[in-house]
Each structure stands twice: as structure tokens, then as C-alpha cells.
Motif scaffolding. Structure first.
Motif, PDB file in Angstrom:
ATOM      1  N   GLU A  43       0.793  -1.230   0.000  1.00 59.91           N
ATOM      2  CA  GLU A  43       0.000   0.000   0.000  1.00 59.91           C
ATOM      3  C   GLU A  43       0.825   1.280   0.000  1.00 59.91           C
ATOM      4  OE1 GLU A  43      -3.043  -0.204   2.988  1.00 59.91           O
ATOM      5  OE2 GLU A  43      -3.468  -2.291   2.522  1.00 59.91           O
ATOM      6  N   LEU A  44       1.814   1.342  -0.849  1.00 60.69           N
ATOM      7  CA  LEU A  44       2.576   2.584  -1.020  1.00 60.69           C
ATOM      8  C   LEU A  44       1.849   3.490  -2.000  1.00 60.69           C
ATOM      9  CD1 LEU A  44       6.154   1.087  -1.362  1.00 60.69           C
ATOM     10  CD2 LEU A  44       5.313   2.455   0.550  1.00 60.69           C
ATOM     11  N   PRO A  45       1.786   4.783  -1.719  1.00 58.54           N
ATOM     12  CA  PRO A  45       1.154   5.683  -2.682  1.00 58.54           C
ATOM     13  C   PRO A  45       1.995   5.793  -3.961  1.00 58.54           C
ATOM     14  CG  PRO A  45       2.052   6.916  -0.812  1.00 58.54           C
ATOM     15  CD  PRO A  45       2.238   5.462  -0.511  1.00 58.54           C
ATOM     16  N   PRO A  46       1.363   6.077  -5.084  1.00 59.80           N
ATOM     17  CA  PRO A  46       2.106   6.233  -6.336  1.00 59.80           C
ATOM     18  C   PRO A  46       3.139   7.348  -6.205  1.00 59.80           C
ATOM     19  CG  PRO A  46      -0.267   6.301  -6.730  1.00 59.80           C
ATOM     20  CD  PRO A  46      -0.068   6.305  -5.253  1.00 59.80           C
ATOM     21  N   GLY A  47       4.221   7.228  -6.961  1.00 57.23           N
ATOM     22  CA  GLY A  47       5.252   8.258  -6.956  1.00 57.23           C
ATOM     23  C   GLY A  47       6.624   7.684  -7.208  1.00 57.23           C
ATOM     24  N   GLN A  48       7.613   8.539  -7.107  1.00 57.15           N
ATOM     25  CA  GLN A  48       8.995   8.126  -7.330  1.00 57.15           C
ATOM     26  C   GLN A  48       9.663   7.874  -5.979  1.00 57.15           C
ATOM     27  OE1 GLN A  48      11.799  10.939  -9.188  1.00 57.15           O
ATOM     28  NE2 GLN A  48      12.232   9.313 -10.667  1.00 57.15           N
ATOM     29  N   TYR A  49      10.397   6.742  -5.890  1.00 57.74           N
ATOM     30  CA  TYR A  49      11.013   6.312  -4.642  1.00 57.74           C
ATOM     31  C   TYR A  49      12.476   5.930  -4.857  1.00 57.74           C
ATOM     32  CZ  TYR A  49       6.318   5.884  -2.666  1.00 57.74           C
ATOM     33  OH  TYR A  49       5.037   6.149  -2.219  1.00 57.74           O
ATOM     34  N   SER A  50      13.246   6.115  -3.796  1.00 63.79           N
ATOM     35  CA  SER A  50      14.605   5.585  -3.714  1.00 63.79           C
ATOM     36  C   SER A  50      14.519   4.297  -2.901  1.00 63.79           C
ATOM     37  CB  SER A  50      15.505   6.600  -3.006  1.00 63.79           C
ATOM     38  OG  SER A  50      16.708   5.976  -2.603  1.00 63.79           O
ATOM     39  N   VAL A  51      15.092   3.220  -3.424  1.00 60.62           N
ATOM     40  CA  VAL A  51      15.094   1.936  -2.723  1.00 60.62           C
ATOM     41  C   VAL A  51      16.548   1.558  -2.455  1.00 60.62           C
ATOM     42  CG1 VAL A  51      14.319  -0.459  -2.745  1.00 60.62           C
ATOM     43  CG2 VAL A  51      13.019   1.267  -4.005  1.00 60.62           C
ATOM     44  N   THR A  52      16.891   1.379  -1.168  1.00 62.70           N
ATOM     45  CA  THR A  52      18.254   1.042  -0.768  1.00 62.70           C
ATOM     46  C   THR A  52      18.284  -0.357  -0.187  1.00 62.70           C
ATOM     47  OG1 THR A  52      18.678   3.357  -0.271  1.00 62.70           O
ATOM     48  CG2 THR A  52      20.242   1.767   0.607  1.00 62.70           C
ATOM     49  N   PHE A  53      19.241  -1.152  -0.663  1.00 61.18           N
ATOM     50  CA  PHE A  53      19.427  -2.525  -0.194  1.00 61.18           C
ATOM     51  C   PHE A  53      20.743  -2.593   0.565  1.00 61.18           C
ATOM     52  CE2 PHE A  53      17.131  -2.417  -4.169  1.00 61.18           C
ATOM     53  CZ  PHE A  53      16.032  -3.224  -3.929  1.00 61.18           C
ATOM     54  N   ALA A  54      20.731  -3.194   1.764  1.00 65.13           N
ATOM     55  CA  ALA A  54      21.943  -3.248   2.579  1.00 65.13           C
ATOM     56  C   ALA A  54      22.022  -4.581   3.323  1.00 65.13           C
ATOM     57  CB  ALA A  54      21.964  -2.100   3.575  1.00 65.13           C
ATOM     58  N   LEU A  55      23.242  -5.102   3.424  1.00 65.64           N
ATOM     59  CA  LEU A  55      23.515  -6.318   4.187  1.00 65.64           C
ATOM     60  C   LEU A  55      24.987  -6.298   4.552  1.00 65.64           C
ATOM     61  CD1 LEU A  55      22.388  -9.026   5.279  1.00 65.64           C
ATOM     62  CD2 LEU A  55      23.076 -10.067   3.121  1.00 65.64           C
ATOM     63  N   VAL A  56      25.294  -6.622   5.805  1.00 64.47           N
ATOM     64  CA  VAL A  56      26.686  -6.634   6.271  1.00 64.47           C
ATOM     65  C   VAL A  56      27.512  -7.544   5.368  1.00 64.47           C
ATOM     66  CG1 VAL A  56      28.201  -7.296   8.180  1.00 64.47           C
ATOM     67  CG2 VAL A  56      26.050  -6.142   8.650  1.00 64.47           C
ATOM     68  N   GLY A  57      28.673  -7.052   4.959  1.00 61.21           N
ATOM     69  CA  GLY A  57      29.569  -7.819   4.102  1.00 61.21           C
ATOM     70  C   GLY A  57      29.350  -7.579   2.616  1.00 61.21           C
ATOM     71  N   ARG A  59      28.227  -4.522  -0.530  1.00 57.67           N
ATOM     72  CA  ARG A  59      28.144  -3.106  -0.890  1.00 57.67           C
ATOM     73  C   ARG A  59      26.665  -2.724  -1.006  1.00 57.67           C
ATOM     74  NH1 ARG A  59      31.770  -3.043  -4.662  1.00 57.67           N
ATOM     75  NH2 ARG A  59      33.328  -2.120  -3.302  1.00 57.67           N
ATOM     76  N   ASN A  60      26.276  -1.591  -0.399  1.00 58.70           N
ATOM     77  CA  ASN A  60      24.893  -1.117  -0.506  1.00 58.70           C
ATOM     78  C   ASN A  60      24.555  -0.825  -1.961  1.00 58.70           C
ATOM     79  OD1 ASN A  60      24.861  -1.252   2.258  1.00 58.70           O
ATOM     80  ND2 ASN A  60      24.658   0.945   2.587  1.00 58.70           N
ATOM     81  N   GLN A  61      23.294  -1.013  -2.298  1.00 60.47           N
ATOM     82  CA  GLN A  61      22.808  -0.752  -3.654  1.00 60.47           C
ATOM     83  C   GLN A  61      21.603   0.160  -3.558  1.00 60.47           C
ATOM     84  OE1 GLN A  61      23.881  -1.876  -6.712  1.00 60.47           O
ATOM     85  NE2 GLN A  61      22.226  -0.757  -7.693  1.00 60.47           N
ATOM     86  N   GLU A  62      21.560   1.205  -4.374  1.00 57.11           N
ATOM     87  CA  GLU A  62      20.408   2.108  -4.390  1.00 57.11           C
ATOM     88  C   GLU A  62      19.842   2.178  -5.802  1.00 57.11           C
ATOM     89  OE1 GLU A  62      19.076   6.634  -3.129  1.00 57.11           O
ATOM     90  OE2 GLU A  62      21.203   6.152  -3.270  1.00 57.11           O
ATOM     91  N   ASP A  63      18.520   2.083  -5.902  1.00 54.91           N
ATOM     92  CA  ASP A  63      17.820   2.174  -7.177  1.00 54.91           C
ATOM     93  C   ASP A  63      16.668   3.171  -7.040  1.00 54.91           C
ATOM     94  OD1 ASP A  63      19.289   0.152  -8.639  1.00 54.91           O
ATOM     95  OD2 ASP A  63      18.283  -1.327  -7.389  1.00 54.91           O
TER      96      ASP A  63
END
Length: 103
Positions: A43-57, A59-63
Motif C-alpha cells: 500500500e505505497l502511494p504512487p510516486g517516485q522512490y529511492s530503494v536502498t538494499f543493505a547487508l553486512v559484508g 556493498r549497498n545498492q540504491e535504485d
């Protein structure tokens, strides 16, 4: 929005943190991937979002993703393992100049 987080070899990554932030308002949500590396935001409202993925060990990824009204969108990402760096950090010390035989 739903998806899966994998490593470079295609293995699923459980316990990764997935953070979604609206680029237009104050919406921020955080979920963790399950045992199969999958995640879901509801249930996220429509729009543009930054999505960040992180896990120890890894490299973080942002899309950036554009969520459309009424659509269930999928995205997956692959995290890159951080290079192993060996090192020793000394934080304290012991004065051994008078270790034995001192009064």
C-alpha cells in the motif's frame, strides 16, 4: 512493490534491509528479506522512490523506482560482496615495563 535480493552468484540473501523513501514526501518504510531473499512493501502511494538494499559484508545498492497507481511492481537486485580487508586495530594497551617484580 515486491522483489528479491541475491548475491553475484544468484544465491538468495536473507536478512537484507530494504529501505524505501519517497522522493516527493516523507514516506519511509523498512523491511527485511525473508529466508528466500524476498521482500514486499504494501500500500505505497504512487510516486517516485529511492530503494536502498543493505547487508553486512556487501556493498549497498540504491535504485530509483516509479510506482504506478494500482500496479504491483517487481524489482530484484544483486549485491556485490565487499573485498576482505585484513587488519588489526589496537584500541588500548598494557604497560609491560613493570609487568613483574615492581612494587
Amino acid at each position: 512493490l515486491k522483489g528479491q535480493v541475491i548475491d553475484e552468484q544468484g544465491g538468495t540473501l536473507a536478512g537484507a534491509t530494504v529501505t524505501i523513501r519517497s522522493l516527493t514526501d516523507s514516506v519511509v518504510e523498512v523491511v527485511m528479506t525473508d529466508d528466500f531473499g524476498t521482500f514486499r512493501f504494501k500500500e505505497l502511494p504512487p510516486g517516485q522512490y529511492s530503494v536502498t538494499f543493505a547487508l553486512v559484508g556487501f556493498r549497498n545498492q540504491e535504485d530509483i523506482v516509479d510506482l504506478e497507481p494500482g500496479a504491483i511492481q517487481s524489482m530484484s537486485t544483486s549485491l556485490v560482496i565487499l573485498p576482505f580487508e585484513q587488519g588489526v586495530e589496537v584500541v588500548g594497551g598494557v604497560d609491560v615495563s613493570c609487568y613483574s617484580g615492581c612494587n
